[in-house]
Design a protein around this motif. Structure first.
Motif, PDB file in Angstrom:
ATOM      1  N   LYS A   1      33.928  65.819 154.685  1.00  0.00           N
ATOM      2  CA  LYS A   1      34.285  64.582 155.370  1.00  0.00           C
ATOM      3  C   LYS A   1      33.043  63.832 155.853  1.00  0.00           C
ATOM      4  CE  LYS A   1      38.879  66.089 156.853  1.00  0.00           C
ATOM      5  NZ  LYS A   1      39.756  66.402 158.001  1.00  0.00           N
ATOM      6  N   ILE A   2      32.021  64.568 156.266  1.00  0.00           N
ATOM      7  CA  ILE A   2      30.770  63.933 156.683  1.00  0.00           C
ATOM      8  C   ILE A   2      30.098  63.256 155.492  1.00  0.00           C
ATOM      9  CG2 ILE A   2      28.439  64.372 157.568  1.00  0.00           C
ATOM     10  CD1 ILE A   2      29.659  66.605 159.295  1.00  0.00           C
ATOM     11  N   ILE A   3      30.120  63.903 154.337  1.00  0.00           N
ATOM     12  CA  ILE A   3      29.568  63.305 153.121  1.00  0.00           C
ATOM     13  C   ILE A   3      30.303  62.010 152.782  1.00  0.00           C
ATOM     14  CG2 ILE A   3      29.460  63.587 150.605  1.00  0.00           C
ATOM     15  CD1 ILE A   3      28.708  66.524 151.114  1.00  0.00           C
ATOM     16  N   LYS A   4      31.623  62.070 152.833  1.00  0.00           N
ATOM     17  CA  LYS A   4      32.413  60.862 152.553  1.00  0.00           C
ATOM     18  C   LYS A   4      32.060  59.740 153.524  1.00  0.00           C
ATOM     19  CE  LYS A   4      37.180  59.308 151.841  1.00  0.00           C
ATOM     20  NZ  LYS A   4      38.620  59.694 151.875  1.00  0.00           N
ATOM     21  N   TYR A   5      31.855  60.090 154.784  1.00  0.00           N
ATOM     22  CA  TYR A   5      31.486  59.104 155.813  1.00  0.00           C
ATOM     23  C   TYR A   5      30.156  58.434 155.465  1.00  0.00           C
ATOM     24  CZ  TYR A   5      30.146  57.294 160.436  1.00  0.00           C
ATOM     25  OH  TYR A   5      29.748  56.490 161.477  1.00  0.00           O
ATOM     26  N   PHE A   6      29.141  59.230 155.156  1.00  0.00           N
ATOM     27  CA  PHE A   6      27.813  58.659 154.904  1.00  0.00           C
ATOM     28  C   PHE A   6      27.684  58.060 153.513  1.00  0.00           C
ATOM     29  CE2 PHE A   6      26.389  61.444 158.505  1.00  0.00           C
ATOM     30  CZ  PHE A   6      25.933  60.406 159.306  1.00  0.00           C
ATOM     31  N   ASN A   7      28.593  58.386 152.604  1.00  0.00           N
ATOM     32  CA  ASN A   7      28.553  57.771 151.271  1.00  0.00           C
ATOM     33  C   ASN A   7      29.118  56.355 151.266  1.00  0.00           C
ATOM     34  OD1 ASN A   7      27.369  59.988 150.131  1.00  0.00           O
ATOM     35  ND2 ASN A   7      29.181  60.684 149.022  1.00  0.00           N
ATOM     36  N   GLU A   8      29.754  55.981 152.344  1.00  0.00           N
ATOM     37  CA  GLU A   8      30.274  54.608 152.445  1.00  0.00           C
ATOM     38  C   GLU A   8      29.154  53.689 152.913  1.00  0.00           C
ATOM     39  OE1 GLU A   8      33.462  52.027 155.080  1.00  0.00           O
ATOM     40  OE2 GLU A   8      33.775  54.185 154.843  1.00  0.00           O
ATOM     41  N   PRO A   9      28.725  52.730 152.092  1.00  0.00           N
ATOM     42  CA  PRO A   9      27.621  51.853 152.494  1.00  0.00           C
ATOM     43  C   PRO A   9      27.936  51.107 153.785  1.00  0.00           C
ATOM     44  CG  PRO A   9      28.098  51.626 150.150  1.00  0.00           C
ATOM     45  CD  PRO A   9      29.209  52.447 150.735  1.00  0.00           C
ATOM     46  N   ARG A  10      26.966  51.072 154.676  1.00  0.00           N
ATOM     47  CA  ARG A  10      27.180  50.362 155.937  1.00  0.00           C
ATOM     48  C   ARG A  10      25.840  50.115 156.622  1.00  0.00           C
ATOM     49  NH1 ARG A  10      29.715  55.339 157.399  1.00  0.00           N
ATOM     50  NH2 ARG A  10      31.740  54.325 157.627  1.00  0.00           N
ATOM     51  N   TYR A  11      25.903  49.302 157.670  1.00  0.00           N
ATOM     52  CA  TYR A  11      24.731  49.028 158.504  1.00  0.00           C
ATOM     53  C   TYR A  11      24.742  49.956 159.710  1.00  0.00           C
ATOM     54  CZ  TYR A  11      24.286  44.831 155.693  1.00  0.00           C
ATOM     55  OH  TYR A  11      24.146  43.973 154.637  1.00  0.00           O
ATOM     56  N   TYR A  12      23.563  50.360 160.147  1.00  0.00           N
ATOM     57  CA  TYR A  12      23.413  51.217 161.322  1.00  0.00           C
ATOM     58  C   TYR A  12      22.358  50.623 162.243  1.00  0.00           C
ATOM     59  CZ  TYR A  12      25.646  54.873 158.431  1.00  0.00           C
ATOM     60  OH  TYR A  12      26.498  55.590 157.629  1.00  0.00           O
TER      61      TYR A  12
ATOM     62  N   SER B   1      19.310  51.585 164.783  1.00  0.00           N
ATOM     63  CA  SER B   1      18.393  52.703 164.966  1.00  0.00           C
ATOM     64  C   SER B   1      17.297  52.306 165.932  1.00  0.00           C
ATOM     65  CB  SER B   1      17.784  53.107 163.615  1.00  0.00           C
ATOM     66  OG  SER B   1      16.753  52.208 163.235  1.00  0.00           O
ATOM     67  N   LEU B   2      16.461  53.268 166.260  1.00  0.00           N
ATOM     68  CA  LEU B   2      15.309  52.985 167.119  1.00  0.00           C
ATOM     69  C   LEU B   2      14.338  52.014 166.462  1.00  0.00           C
ATOM     70  CD1 LEU B   2      14.580  56.400 168.798  1.00  0.00           C
ATOM     71  CD2 LEU B   2      14.183  54.209 169.888  1.00  0.00           C
ATOM     72  N   MET B   3      14.380  51.927 165.137  1.00  0.00           N
ATOM     73  CA  MET B   3      13.482  51.037 164.400  1.00  0.00           C
ATOM     74  C   MET B   3      14.127  49.703 164.079  1.00  0.00           C
ATOM     75  SD  MET B   3      12.973  54.351 163.903  1.00  0.00           S
ATOM     76  CE  MET B   3      14.046  54.696 162.530  1.00  0.00           C
ATOM     77  N   GLY B   4      15.363  49.490 164.549  1.00  0.00           N
ATOM     78  CA  GLY B   4      16.081  48.257 164.269  1.00  0.00           C
ATOM     79  C   GLY B   4      17.249  48.502 163.331  1.00  0.00           C
ATOM     80  N   SER B   5      17.865  47.425 162.866  1.00  0.00           N
ATOM     81  CA  SER B   5      19.006  47.528 161.967  1.00  0.00           C
ATOM     82  C   SER B   5      18.563  48.035 160.594  1.00  0.00           C
ATOM     83  CB  SER B   5      19.673  46.161 161.811  1.00  0.00           C
ATOM     84  OG  SER B   5      20.765  46.233 160.913  1.00  0.00           O
ATOM     85  N   LEU B   6      19.403  48.877 159.974  1.00  0.00           N
ATOM     86  CA  LEU B   6      19.114  49.365 158.634  1.00  0.00           C
ATOM     87  C   LEU B   6      20.400  49.385 157.816  1.00  0.00           C
ATOM     88  CD1 LEU B   6      20.071  52.636 158.112  1.00  0.00           C
ATOM     89  CD2 LEU B   6      18.352  52.942 159.879  1.00  0.00           C
ATOM     90  N   TYR B   7      20.231  49.321 156.514  1.00  0.00           N
ATOM     91  CA  TYR B   7      21.359  49.408 155.591  1.00  0.00           C
ATOM     92  C   TYR B   7      21.206  50.671 154.760  1.00  0.00           C
ATOM     93  CZ  TYR B   7      24.602  48.365 151.780  1.00  0.00           C
ATOM     94  OH  TYR B   7      25.624  48.422 150.867  1.00  0.00           O
ATOM     95  N   MET B   8      22.240  51.521 154.738  1.00  0.00           N
ATOM     96  CA  MET B   8      22.241  52.712 153.892  1.00  0.00           C
ATOM     97  C   MET B   8      23.265  52.516 152.779  1.00  0.00           C
ATOM     98  SD  MET B   8      23.103  56.720 154.793  1.00  0.00           S
ATOM     99  CE  MET B   8      21.714  56.926 155.894  1.00  0.00           C
ATOM    100  N   ASP B   9      22.832  52.712 151.535  1.00  0.00           N
ATOM    101  CA  ASP B   9      23.724  52.471 150.402  1.00  0.00           C
ATOM    102  C   ASP B   9      24.498  53.737 150.020  1.00  0.00           C
ATOM    103  OD1 ASP B   9      22.051  54.108 148.871  1.00  0.00           O
ATOM    104  OD2 ASP B   9      21.051  52.438 147.868  1.00  0.00           O
ATOM    105  N   GLU B  10      25.224  53.651 148.911  1.00  0.00           N
ATOM    106  CA  GLU B  10      26.090  54.754 148.491  1.00  0.00           C
ATOM    107  C   GLU B  10      25.319  55.985 148.035  1.00  0.00           C
ATOM    108  OE1 GLU B  10      25.770  51.968 144.858  1.00  0.00           O
ATOM    109  OE2 GLU B  10      25.669  51.879 147.048  1.00  0.00           O
ATOM    110  N   TYR B  11      24.006  55.852 147.838  1.00  0.00           N
ATOM    111  CA  TYR B  11      23.178  56.988 147.452  1.00  0.00           C
ATOM    112  C   TYR B  11      22.441  57.612 148.643  1.00  0.00           C
ATOM    113  CZ  TYR B  11      23.992  55.138 142.773  1.00  0.00           C
ATOM    114  OH  TYR B  11      24.585  54.693 141.623  1.00  0.00           O
ATOM    115  N   GLY B  12      22.692  57.092 149.839  1.00  0.00           N
ATOM    116  CA  GLY B  12      22.002  57.613 151.017  1.00  0.00           C
ATOM    117  C   GLY B  12      20.599  57.088 151.166  1.00  0.00           C
ATOM    118  N   ASP B  13      20.270  56.003 150.452  1.00  0.00           N
ATOM    119  CA  ASP B  13      18.951  55.369 150.563  1.00  0.00           C
ATOM    120  C   ASP B  13      19.037  54.184 151.512  1.00  0.00           C
ATOM    121  OD1 ASP B  13      18.063  57.143 148.562  1.00  0.00           O
ATOM    122  OD2 ASP B  13      18.741  55.778 146.994  1.00  0.00           O
TER     123      ASP B  13
END
Length: 368
Positions: A310-321, A323-335
């Motif tokens: 379930k955690i994998i499914k959660y992080f595989n969904e592309p979204r914005y987060y 962070s301490l470094m500012g806004s970031l976008y994580m894609d479906e590959y975890g990049d």
């Protein structure tokens, strides 16, 4: 009849207890970080601090299982990873260097355990559906931005001095820099100090760009300052992030690097202040990434629970987060790509902003 009622009551009680244990079972977080690097040491401190500050993720108690390999060797990391697997961890944090992430990422794919590389940025880790996640912008993007920036300053010859211990990162940075730099570069692997200085003398560059860990970076800075005075020195974020917290003095004046924002977002300021006071250190990119990732993990566990799938499914969904470094976008590959990058120069032990750069990949996703 009375005995049957007692027995039935015990069975019901056991069922209720079992159900409670299942629903509220601990979320086990595994850590593999060697203290052999300054980055790994700081990241371990950040985890220790976070462990004391956040005992739960919603209804789930948190349990941390920490492995500290004695050296940056693949066999030791593999052994630690499978030890954590046998302990039933839900997720793993590792990857203080790109080199160590190259050991760990295949294990995430092999075992089905979601795994975060804390400060590993090699583009060779990108574009793979392997249960491996990062919140750093890939090395090739950062190298390209710095190549463009140095070109804008009209330098024609730049010596690229790179680490041989973390070559998977350093060589990729040098390559991407060279592709966007409009002048001439000479790639000089750091395997002997005097040999490097001799090659710099022969090449006679206008500027030196270092892709090195902090101790080696400082050695080069001292040598350049002694032999060439005010020759321009640039650094990758790798050595730069420790340099500004460990060293000081006029010899650092003019050192330039692309770095994340030096401004701590308001919601993180108390955490960072407490962390710095507790361990008497100045926090850097290493602890900032660690704390940001742990916040993301806690949010995931609160939402979907501690089950790895379930955690994998959660992080595989592309979204914005955030962070301490500012806004970031994580894609479906975890990049991931941070929204902004900042070129800073050290002057009188302070960071002075030279340029703010919007990340092209972040912008591309935003405009979809």
């Amino acid at each position: 009849m009375y005995k049957k009622l007692i027995a039935l009551g015990l069975v019901v009680s056991l069922c209720i207890v079992s159900l409670i244990l299942i629903i509220y079972r601990p979320a086990k977080i595994g850590i593999i970080l060697s203290n052999e690097t300054t980055m790994g040491y700081e990241e371990n401190l950040a985890i220790k601090y976070y462990q004391s500050r956040y005992p739960r993720a919603g209804k789930y108690p948190l349990r941390f299982y920490i492995e500290t390999p004695a050296a940056l060797e693949e066999d030791l990391y593999r052994e630690a990873y499978y030890k954590l697997k046998d302990q039933g961890v839900s997720i793993i944090l590792s990857g203080e260097l790109s080199q160590t992430a190259m050991f760990v990422a295949p294990l995430a794919e092999e075992t089905g355990i979601p795994t975060f590389g804390i400060t590993s940025s090699s583009h060779e880790l990108s574009g793979k559906a392997d249960n491996f996640y990062r919140i750093v912008t890939p090395t090739d993007d950062i190298g390209s931005y710095m190549g463009e920036y140095v070109s804008s300053l009209d330098f024609k010859k730049v010596a690229m001095i790179t680490s041989v211990e973390n070559a998977i990162y350093a060589d990729a940075f040098a390559s991407s820099f060279t592709q966007t730099f409009s002048g001439i570069t000479r790639h000089i692997p750091f395997n002997n100090y005097q040999r490097v200085m001799d090659e710099i003398e022969l090449f006679n560059p206008e500027a030196v760009f270092c892709v090195l860990p902090v101790t080696t970076l400082m050695q080069i800075i001292k040598g350049i300052r002694k032999e060439y005075g005010d020759k321009e020195i640039f650094s990758s974020d790798w050595g730069f992030m420790q340099l500004i917290s460990v060293f000081s003095g006029p010899q650092l004046n003019g050192i330039t690097a692309l770095y994340h924002s030096g401004e701590i977002p308001e919601q993180y300021r108390d955490i960072i202040r407490e962390f710095e006071e507790l361990y008497s250190i100045e926090s850097t990119y290493s602890s900032h990434n660690t704390i940001s990732i742990l916040n993301m993990i806690l949010n995931a566990i609160r939402e979907v629970g501690p089950d790895s799938a379930k955690i994998i499914k959660y992080f595989n969904e592309p979204r914005y987060y955030d962070s301490l470094m500012g806004s970031l976008y994580m894609d479906e590959y975890g990049d991931s790509n941070l929204q902004y990058h900042y070129v800073y120069q050290i002057m009188d032990d302070k960071l002075e902003l030279r340029r703010k750069i919007e990340d092209r990949e972040y912008r591309r996703h935003l405009e979809k």
